[in-house]
Design an enzyme around this catalytic site. Sequence first.
Site, PDB file in Angstrom:
ATOM      1  N   ALA A  41     -62.732 -81.834 -62.209  1.00  0.00           N
ATOM      2  CA  ALA A  41     -63.409 -80.609 -61.760  1.00  0.00           C
ATOM      3  C   ALA A  41     -62.797 -80.128 -60.454  1.00  0.00           C
ATOM      4  CB  ALA A  41     -64.895 -80.871 -61.595  1.00  0.00           C
ATOM      5  N   GLU A 109     -67.913 -67.598 -57.438  1.00  0.00           N
ATOM      6  CA  GLU A 109     -67.165 -67.751 -58.692  1.00  0.00           C
ATOM      7  C   GLU A 109     -67.688 -66.767 -59.717  1.00  0.00           C
ATOM      8  OE1 GLU A 109     -66.857 -71.703 -60.164  1.00  0.00           O
ATOM      9  OE2 GLU A 109     -65.516 -72.324 -58.564  1.00  0.00           O
ATOM     10  N   HIS A 220     -60.951 -71.927 -71.138  1.00  0.00           N
ATOM     11  CA  HIS A 220     -60.754 -71.483 -69.753  1.00  0.00           C
ATOM     12  C   HIS A 220     -59.614 -70.485 -69.744  1.00  0.00           C
ATOM     13  CE1 HIS A 220     -60.138 -71.311 -65.482  1.00  0.00           C
ATOM     14  NE2 HIS A 220     -61.262 -71.985 -65.321  1.00  0.00           N
ATOM     15  N   ARG A 265     -66.157 -65.936 -68.507  1.00  0.00           N
ATOM     16  CA  ARG A 265     -64.909 -66.551 -68.986  1.00  0.00           C
ATOM     17  C   ARG A 265     -64.483 -66.061 -70.356  1.00  0.00           C
ATOM     18  NH1 ARG A 265     -65.553 -72.730 -66.829  1.00  0.00           N
ATOM     19  NH2 ARG A 265     -64.951 -72.153 -64.727  1.00  0.00           N
ATOM     20  N   HIS A 326     -61.738 -75.881 -72.977  1.00  0.00           N
ATOM     21  CA  HIS A 326     -62.146 -76.355 -71.657  1.00  0.00           C
ATOM     22  C   HIS A 326     -63.514 -77.019 -71.637  1.00  0.00           C
ATOM     23  CE1 HIS A 326     -62.184 -76.421 -67.334  1.00  0.00           C
ATOM     24  NE2 HIS A 326     -63.231 -75.616 -67.250  1.00  0.00           N
ATOM     25  N   ARG A 361     -70.965 -70.834 -70.795  1.00  0.00           N
ATOM     26  CA  ARG A 361     -71.337 -71.504 -69.543  1.00  0.00           C
ATOM     27  C   ARG A 361     -70.839 -70.726 -68.333  1.00  0.00           C
ATOM     28  NH1 ARG A 361     -68.327 -75.786 -66.198  1.00  0.00           N
ATOM     29  NH2 ARG A 361     -66.572 -74.767 -67.186  1.00  0.00           N
TER      30      ARG A 361
END
Length: 498
Positions: A41, A109, A220, A265, A326, A361
């Site tokens: 991570a 983020e 990702h 994402r 991912h 997510r």
Amino acid sequence: MHVLVIGSGLAGINAALLASEFADVTLLSKSELQDTNTQRAQGGIAAAITALDDPRLHAEDTIRAGAGLCDPVAVRALTAEGANAIERLLKLGVNFDRDRDGELSLATEGAHSTPRVLHAGGDQTGVHIQSALMRRLAEANVDVRTGVAVTDLTIEAGRCVGATTDGRETILADAVILATGGAGALYRTTTNPANATGDGVALAFRAGAVVRDPEFVQFHPTALVSEDSAFLISEALRGEGAVLLNSDGDRFMADVHPDAELAPRSVVAQAMTETMRRDDSEHVLLDVSHLDSDFLRERFPGVYRGALQRGHDITAGPIPVAPAAHYHMGGIYTDIDGRTTVQGLFAAGECASTGAHGANRVASNSLLEAVVFSSRAVESVRSNANQADIPEGEIGTLRLNPICGAPSWSSLRRTMNDLVGISRTDRDLRNAIEHFGEWSERGGDQADPSLTLAALTARLIAEAALQRTETRGSHLRLDYPDASPAWQRHSLWQLARE
Ligand SMILES: Cc1cc2nc3c(=O)[nH]c(=O)nc-3n(C[C@H](O)[C@H](O)[C@H](O)COP(=O)(O)OP(=O)(O)OC[C@H]3O[C@@H](n4cnc5c(N)ncnc54)[C@H](O)[C@@H]3O)c2cc1C
């Protein structure tokens, strides 16, 4: 009481440490302790911990990104317990980065409406968390065994009473906690370590547990892809201002989504895939070189070094990036107390489907999920809780006769990459399922029980992706490009009773 924990990432070690306060604990890990997604991570862990933030705002951001499939109860549990989770990690010795005034430093983020991502060592958050946990584990009264893969769960009278290992040893336990992590390594191009093959999902499914939403795999957007490996370029770079460019050097995300490079994402990964297809290219470009070089080296030491080792200098110019498998949103169904639908069997971390992530997510919510729900699972074990109720809704079934298999890891991974990847169609998914069928008829490779487990999880992903005839969150169907109101529901899977 004896508790068996399977997995040595954040969910597994946190569970083992907590359970060791009241039980004998054995922790198994199929590789070295630190060979986990946790260790990799980068960006950090999200939690609403300041006066300017609020768990309710964190919950709203999470639900917005989840594309209609978040369970609000699970999201509330996740976000409300953010501050406690951070306190626990600090107590375990994780040194989160601080600003000049000594306050915990918070980053922005994608999909988070305010800065709330704590990080450690710049972009080395996982390394810091994993090593702090391992230090604590070494001091704790836990029987730790590495290089031991669980290949089956032991079920007696409907209750999970232990597990069998690849060394054919059966370890009996009063409670088994699955913390086996993700499934990215079912794909050829992935940011995950090679051991992230979705074992927990297959183990629980074979034991009769309900599996939920396996089709939701997050790709990702920004991995630096070289040969067969994919090195993650953290979302936090885009949080600091990195832009995505097509092969003409033009930005394209601003035309796709109001949040441009910080869109969810799935939106970014799908726009990149479309741009790569249009440009007939294997990658797009990520440029952060307009920022100060010293700042970049200090804030992103891991990315800077990792990219340099692969021949790219992020301070000097754009680097080639492409999407890679991912994170697995789907997994073993659990309630918010970590209980599966099988008595004695609990699950936490990436292998579980708590409902906190929905169809997509939000960055940095998974480390938080691993802490919050592994702690809750241990509370369930402590109180000798029963299994979770079977969730409401239609349940799809899958037969395991003949046993699921694959001729080799490379054929399994190629099939998943090419036919069950980021853009899916009815034809490709049926082809993939046909491969699984043919492999099964030939008996698969039953000499390798890990490959058999992986093939089962892969098949669950493909079957569920075929059934879901819509596009939602991370699940993109080229032949069904819109979300369907009829599909605003979970997909549930259980072993067919013969
Ligand atoms: C490159 C990368 C960057 C990421 N960055 C972030 C981030 O910044 N923020 C964030 O929130 N999330 C991030 N994630 C996701 C996050 O790291 C994971 O979701 C989380 O760490 C999962 O923790 P876990 O404990 O569930 O599983 P893991 O940490 O993956 O641990 C799984 C464990 O299970 C063991 N295991 C598996 N199968 C078996 C078996 N059959 N028998 C025995 N042991 C088994 C493995 O050996 C391993 O010890 C990132 C993921 C990656 C890959």
